[in-house]
Structures are given as structure tokens and as C-alpha cells.
Write a protein that holds these residues in place. Sequence first.
Motif, mmCIF file in Angstrom:
data_model
loop_
_atom_site.group_PDB
_atom_site.id
_atom_site.type_symbol
_atom_site.label_atom_id
_atom_site.label_comp_id
_atom_site.label_asym_id
_atom_site.label_seq_id
_atom_site.Cartn_x
_atom_site.Cartn_y
_atom_site.Cartn_z
ATOM 1 N N LEU A 1 0.950 -0.959 -0.181
ATOM 2 C CA LEU A 1 -0.009 -0.018 0.102
ATOM 3 C C LEU A 1 0.796 1.209 -0.027
ATOM 4 O O LEU A 1 1.802 1.425 0.837
ATOM 5 C CB LEU A 1 -0.796 -0.108 1.239
ATOM 6 N N SER A 2 0.826 2.078 -1.165
ATOM 7 C CA SER A 2 1.326 3.496 -0.976
ATOM 8 C C SER A 2 0.577 4.432 -1.129
ATOM 9 O O SER A 2 -0.322 4.435 -2.002
ATOM 10 C CB SER A 2 2.640 3.284 -1.941
ATOM 11 N N ARG A 3 0.937 5.454 -0.526
ATOM 12 C CA ARG A 3 0.099 6.748 -0.606
ATOM 13 C C ARG A 3 1.193 7.863 -0.696
ATOM 14 O O ARG A 3 1.752 8.059 0.146
ATOM 15 C CB ARG A 3 -0.926 6.657 0.480
ATOM 16 N N THR A 4 0.894 8.710 -1.592
ATOM 17 C CA THR A 4 2.013 9.895 -1.756
ATOM 18 C C THR A 4 1.244 11.038 -1.908
ATOM 19 O O THR A 4 0.156 11.330 -2.660
ATOM 20 C CB THR A 4 2.760 9.879 -2.948
ATOM 21 N N ASN A 5 1.321 11.863 -1.099
ATOM 22 C CA ASN A 5 0.580 13.293 -0.817
ATOM 23 C C ASN A 5 1.441 14.372 -1.493
ATOM 24 O O ASN A 5 2.627 14.319 -0.915
ATOM 25 C CB ASN A 5 -0.074 13.653 0.571
ATOM 26 N N ILE A 6 1.001 14.960 -2.376
ATOM 27 C CA ILE A 6 1.800 16.077 -3.062
ATOM 28 C C ILE A 6 1.102 17.302 -2.596
ATOM 29 O O ILE A 6 -0.053 17.524 -3.246
ATOM 30 C CB ILE A 6 2.173 15.911 -4.422
ATOM 31 N N TYR A 7 1.592 18.229 -1.899
ATOM 32 C CA TYR A 7 1.033 19.599 -1.697
ATOM 33 C C TYR A 7 2.008 20.534 -2.264
ATOM 34 O O TYR A 7 3.183 20.809 -1.985
ATOM 35 C CB TYR A 7 0.776 19.869 -0.376
ATOM 36 N N ALA A 8 1.476 21.235 -3.361
ATOM 37 C CA ALA A 8 2.085 22.230 -3.957
ATOM 38 C C ALA A 8 1.667 23.519 -4.143
ATOM 39 O O ALA A 8 0.480 23.776 -4.106
ATOM 40 C CB ALA A 8 2.660 21.778 -5.607
ATOM 41 N N THR A 9 2.474 24.505 -3.423
ATOM 42 C CA THR A 9 1.970 25.964 -3.190
ATOM 43 C C THR A 9 2.779 26.648 -4.072
ATOM 44 O O THR A 9 3.952 26.774 -4.081
ATOM 45 C CB THR A 9 2.074 26.313 -1.614
ATOM 46 N N LEU A 10 2.078 27.363 -5.095
ATOM 47 C CA LEU A 10 2.581 28.138 -5.986
ATOM 48 C C LEU A 10 2.538 29.468 -5.384
ATOM 49 O O LEU A 10 1.577 30.233 -5.545
ATOM 50 C CB LEU A 10 1.858 28.024 -7.424
ATOM 51 N N ALA A 11 3.507 29.896 -4.559
ATOM 52 C CA ALA A 11 3.616 30.956 -3.705
ATOM 53 C C ALA A 11 4.034 32.428 -4.330
ATOM 54 O O ALA A 11 3.888 33.368 -3.678
ATOM 55 C CB ALA A 11 4.696 30.786 -2.466
ATOM 56 N N GLY A 12 4.791 31.973 -5.621
ATOM 57 C CA GLY A 12 5.265 33.530 -6.152
ATOM 58 C C GLY A 12 4.179 33.417 -7.485
ATOM 59 O O GLY A 12 3.822 32.612 -8.168
ATOM 60 N N GLU A 13 4.810 34.692 -8.157
ATOM 61 C CA GLU A 13 4.020 35.103 -9.449
ATOM 62 C C GLU A 13 4.973 34.556 -10.680
ATOM 63 O O GLU A 13 6.242 34.197 -10.530
ATOM 64 C CB GLU A 13 4.056 36.575 -9.722
ATOM 65 N N GLY A 14 4.249 34.285 -11.687
ATOM 66 C CA GLY A 14 5.060 33.584 -12.781
ATOM 67 C C GLY A 14 5.901 32.515 -12.712
ATOM 68 O O GLY A 14 7.016 32.389 -13.317
ATOM 69 N N LEU A 15 5.464 31.486 -12.295
ATOM 70 C CA LEU A 15 6.142 30.377 -12.044
ATOM 71 C C LEU A 15 5.582 29.282 -12.778
ATOM 72 O O LEU A 15 4.349 29.115 -13.157
ATOM 73 C CB LEU A 15 6.503 30.177 -10.678
ATOM 74 N N GLU A 16 6.347 28.378 -12.964
ATOM 75 C CA GLU A 16 5.979 26.976 -13.852
ATOM 76 C C GLU A 16 6.439 25.874 -13.210
ATOM 77 O O GLU A 16 7.451 25.463 -12.828
ATOM 78 C CB GLU A 16 6.754 27.002 -15.002
ATOM 79 N N CYS A 17 5.510 24.788 -13.139
ATOM 80 C CA CYS A 17 5.851 23.553 -12.267
ATOM 81 C C CYS A 17 5.089 22.340 -12.703
ATOM 82 O O CYS A 17 4.103 22.638 -13.613
ATOM 83 C CB CYS A 17 5.336 23.542 -10.806
ATOM 84 N N ILE A 18 5.930 21.413 -13.069
ATOM 85 C CA ILE A 18 5.356 20.273 -13.481
ATOM 86 C C ILE A 18 5.355 19.190 -12.251
ATOM 87 O O ILE A 18 5.992 18.950 -11.980
ATOM 88 C CB ILE A 18 6.159 19.537 -14.741
#
Lengths: 256, 454
Positions: free
Chosen positions: B278-295
Amino acid sequence: MTQPILAIQNLSAGVEGRQILKGINLVIRPGEAHAVMGPNGSGKSTLASILAGRDGYNITGGEAIYCGKDLLELDPEERAREGLFLAFQYPVEIPGVNSTYFLKAAYNEIRKHRGQPELDAMEYLTFVKERMKILNVPEDFLKRPVNHGFSGGEKKRNEIFQMAVLEPKLAILDETDSGLDIDALKIVAIGVNKLKRPANAQLVITHYQRLLNFIVPDFVHMLYDGRIVRSGGKELALELEETGYELMVNRAAVPA
Amino acid sequence: METKTDAKPKQPMMENGPYLEKFERFEKGAKGPAWVLAARKAGISHFTELGFPTLQDEDWRFTNVAPIAKRPFEPVVEPTRDAVAAKALNQFTFAGLSGSRIVFVNGHFAPELSSVAKLADGVKVMSLAGALASDTALVEKHLFRHARADANAFTALNTAFFQDGAFICVPAGKAVAEPIQILYVSTAKDNGTTAHPRNLIVAERGSQVTIVESYASLRDAADFTNSVTELVAGDNAAVEHLKFQDESQQAFHIATVAAHFGRASNVVTHSIALGAKLSRTNIYATLAGEGLECILNGLYLTRGEQLADHYMIVEHAQPHGASHEYFNGILADKSKGVFHGRILVRPGAQKTDAKQTNKNLLLSDDATANTKPQLEIYADDVKCTHGATIGQLDDESIFYLRTRGIALEKARRMLIHAFAGEIIDRIRCEPVREELDKLVWERLEQNEQVALNP
Ligand SMILES: Nc1ncnc2c1ncn2[C@@H]1O[C@H](COP(=O)(O)OP(=O)(O)O)[C@@H](O)[C@H]1O
Ligand SMILES: [Mg+2]
């Protein structure tokens, strides 16, 4: 007489609740080019699919003997390794599968089956480049995923290119001409003709007579409602085109 | 088919009691600054309040953690003297990568197995316990700030009990060319042992770094890993983070990656889940600044009765942020994949571009995929899209490949590999990408299930 490459006898097949092929007889010998013509829905692609081993059809009667073997018993990959090739009417796009890798894997499977050693990377490349040149295939065909994002014409040309690399004993071309402009058509035809060998044969399925100006068939068969209703020489194609399928059928039905 | 929900009410006291007791004992021996101890205490009290989630919790509807809740998991408080030979690590994926590697055995730092390459000035790759002593102020600035113990019982538990983990800090403007590896090895022979790894990764303003965080087992036991990674990317930082979970088929693995992205940063995180029961991966991503890009990119590959769950919250807190989530699952046998993706766009986060895709490939009739997108949008000028698919291998493609002489099994593998490739191709670090690609191909070859269901 030499052994036929393909001998189809009284082949009947269909899908659930529906008969599509209703007793096909066809014998193809080495060196021969056969054309099968017929209106949409007459069963041309069904015949091609069954020969190539597509699932989902019930064979209700008859047989197909390929180089002395019961073709219908073989898996599609075994048929391919035995030298049967189908150029699809609608080639599938396979995103994520690299063309170079795919074609080399196919080529080596077939060589292995023939008891030939695998080509090393250089030898293979030289060979493929030569085939690309014959067919005027752009280099980027091999860099893209299989058929992915190809135009209709590019897909058809890719089918012929694969055929040129795999060098089949029996090539079945299912409406390779439809959707091609005259120049593309010529390239396809040149490819087919250049790769013709006395020991090999071709089954060219077409809706139009046009292609047969370039690939001259030894025999022409007219398929109508799951039956071959007429067979003849290359002049039959012209007659078919001029008279139209419906009229020809009516004529065929009336005993001369 | 869905598992029937367990109608029993949750009994937090019964399950939490042992943890409370354990904490009281643990607390006495715990070292470290007072603010850490305070966080631990807050952690255990949050845990007591929250209790283990049950299937009634909306966020845990598809993943039953009762096996974890019911078993009295024992934290491995002392480093096991069960020495792991350096050679034993060679069997693990990414063993051949050059660059720094820090290794933890059952959650404890193993300096003899770790090696830190010569790094740019001020770059830190060390154990968190060590950093709490040597770089207290730097650690305090970030630790506990991103992973919320009040919102997730497992994070609360980790905060209360963590022993150690990796601390990586790349100072402003510095670049680390080679990937830095964090490797967690479990040697548990017996069921029921627990590790609570805690990682802190800080890529300061304008820095560049690639981090591979791996979890692997040396033995086959029902142990429990409950990790928390806090990942901070400063303004203009470029970060690639890959979490790779390849634990034993009996293991329980719960992980949280809490990430915080600054202005104009560029972050790619990958989560690859191959192992664990059993695996559970929680990903909490906060885009805290302007004009950023995440994948946020992920791949799960399960077989047998494995369950792999990914739960994401992507929070757009500032305007002009782009987030793209791509998760593909390949599920064989009776295994199960869960994807829960929430996109939260805060008021004022205009021109947000948020995209989410979850694709599942079922290799057997008994495999299941649950996918649940959730959009919560409080700004009006945004672009948010999501799409999910659950399907089987395309018969027409298989037939096409076979007509070219390629055997059924190989044709299937080629297509599955292509499906995995959509995710793997997004890995930017070439040696990591190549090794993972090879590994997935090998796993597919081994997986006899592949031959079924033509
Ligand atoms: N898998 C199938 N299921 C149902 N009907 C089919 C299937 N394959 C072919 N047919 C039907 O059989 C007939 C012949 O089709 P096809 O062989 O594609 O004709 P052609 O290639 O000559 O245009 C058509 O009416 C078509 O709808
Ligand atoms: Mg057709």
C-alpha cells in the motif's frame, strides 16, 4: 506446377450474426500480381484482415493454405514471419513507439525466423537508407513515433516503406491508393514494382482502376457481396470501371 | 469494482493510545532544540485529534489504511546494528549515478554508506539531525513550515516521531550539476517496524539542483515508512525532484511531499511508485510566487494486490502561475491505482494555467483505477483543465505490431512502455531518465501478467 503461395478455397467468414465472406476461391502463384476490386462494403478489407490474422471473425467454412501451411491456424506474427504482409487501409498511429526501434524489431524477428543473423546497427542502417531512397521516404519518418501525426498519404507511404524493408513473399495492399494524389500514387507503384520478385506475389485491393495503370495485374477479381463474381485479366479492371459494379453484377448473374 | 466501505465508526482512542504512550517514552529520550520538541508535541496532539483516516474521509475514500492503524508499528528508535554492506546497495536503482548520495538505514543516517561529492561553496548535503545541531537557524527557517501536521494525521505522526532524514541546501545562485541522491533502505526482517524519515530540501533564490529521493527494501517485510519531505524552491530556482518508491511488496508506504515554490521558479517533481503493498503519496504544492511554472509528474506500476495512491493539492496562490500534472498508472492483476487531484486557485491568482491529466492502463479485468479531479477556483481569469482516462491496451495497435512479426507479448510491452514513456520522458536529468526507462522495461519483461488478456 509450382506450389501456390496462397490457395483460398470456399472461404466463408463473418462476424456475429452476419456473414461477410460467402465462399471465396482464389489461387495466387509465385510471380503473380492479383487485383481485387469491388464496391465499398463488399468484403475486401475483411478478406485482407482474415488473411493477416485479425481477431473477431468467425470462419464458418473453407480454408486458406499459405505455402502449404494452414494459414488460419497461425498467429498474426507467425504469418508475418512467414512472409505475409498487410498494408493497412487505415494504418494505426502508435504514439510513444519509436519508428526506428519498431521497424528494426520487426525486421530482426523476420530475419531470425528465416534463420538469418541479425544485422548489426551499421548494416541495418545502410539497408534501411537504401530502401528509403527507393521510395523517396523522408528521413524523419524514422524519427517520429509509428505513424503518429502522419497525414493520410504519409501513412500509406509508410506502409509501403515497411513492406520494402520486410520484403514479404505475399504483400496484401488494402486500398493503398485511396487518398493519394497522382505523384504519391506513382511512388507507391514504383516501390511495389521495384520490389517485385519472381518468387513473390501481390494481392492489390483497390476501389479504382487508376492504380492498375501503374501496378499491372496478371489477374483481376471482382468481389461483390462476399463473393468473387468475376475474374479475368487486366482488361477486366477497365471494364469494371467503365460499366460500374452494379451493372457488372447484373451481367454476371445472367448466364451468357 | 469498489471495495465496500467499512461501516464501523472510527475508534481513535484504541488506535492512538499506543502512539501516545510511545510518544511519552520517546519524548524523554528525544534530543534537539526546544522548538523541535514543541513541534513534536503539537504533532502528537494533532495526531490524537485527527486519528487515522478511514474510508469515510473524503480524501481517503479509496485507500483503506486500517492495516496500518490496527498494527502497533514500532518506531526503530536506535540505529539497527544490522550493518548493511556498501555492496548491497549496488542492487538498487540509481546505484550507478555519480554525484552525492546520503543513505539512511531504517530511518537512521548511515555515514559509512554515504558519500558527498565536492560541491559548490555552501552547498549542504547532510543528515537533518546533524543540521539541527550545526545549522539550527537555517533549518528552523524552513522545517515544519510547509508540511502541515494539523491537516494530515500521518504528517502529524511523522512530526512527532521523526528521527532523521536528509537536509539539502543549495545557497542562492549556486548550481549542483550532478543529481543528489537520498536513499532510504529498510532492512526490516520483522513485520511492524516503522521509520518516519523527514527531509528538508532548500533551493535558495536562483539556485539549481536535482534530487533523487529513493525508498527501497533489502528484505520482504510488512514494515511501515511514513516520510515527509519539505521542498522549498526560492525565486528563480530551478529544481528537479524525483521520488522513487520501490519497497518490498509487503511494505506500507505513506509519504508527503510538501513543496513551496517562489516567484519565477521552475520546478519539476516526479513520483514513481513501483513497490509496497500500500502506498500513498501526498503532494502539496503551493505556487507562492508570481509567474512560475511547475510540473508534477508521476507514474505508478502495480501488480498483485498492490495499491498505489497519489493525492495532490496544487494551490495557486499568486497570478501567472502554470502547473501541469501528468500521472499515468499501469495496473496489472488485482492491483489498484488511485489518483486524487485537487486544484485550488486562490482569489487574485489570475491568469492561472492549471492542467491535470491522469491516465490509467488496466492490464487485467481485475485491476481497478479510481480517479477524482477536484477544482476549486476563486479567481475568474484562469484556465483550468483536467482529464482522466481508464482503458486497456489498444487492440488495433497490438494487431498492427503483430502483423509486422512482433510477438504478442512484445507488442503489449512496447505499448505499455510507450505509455510509461510519456511520463519518463519528462525527466530532465538524463542519467536518471535512462536508468528509470531501463528499469521499467525490465519490470515489464518480468511481469508475466503482460501476456494475459490479449
Ligand atoms: N468487425 C466487423 N463487425 C461488423 N461488421 C463488419 C466488421 N467488419 C466488416 N464488417 C462489415 O462487413 C462488410 C464488409 O466490410 P469491408 O470488408 O470493410 O468492406 P470493403 O473493404 O470492401 O469496403 C461491411 O458491411 C462492414 O460493415
Ligand atoms: Mg476496405
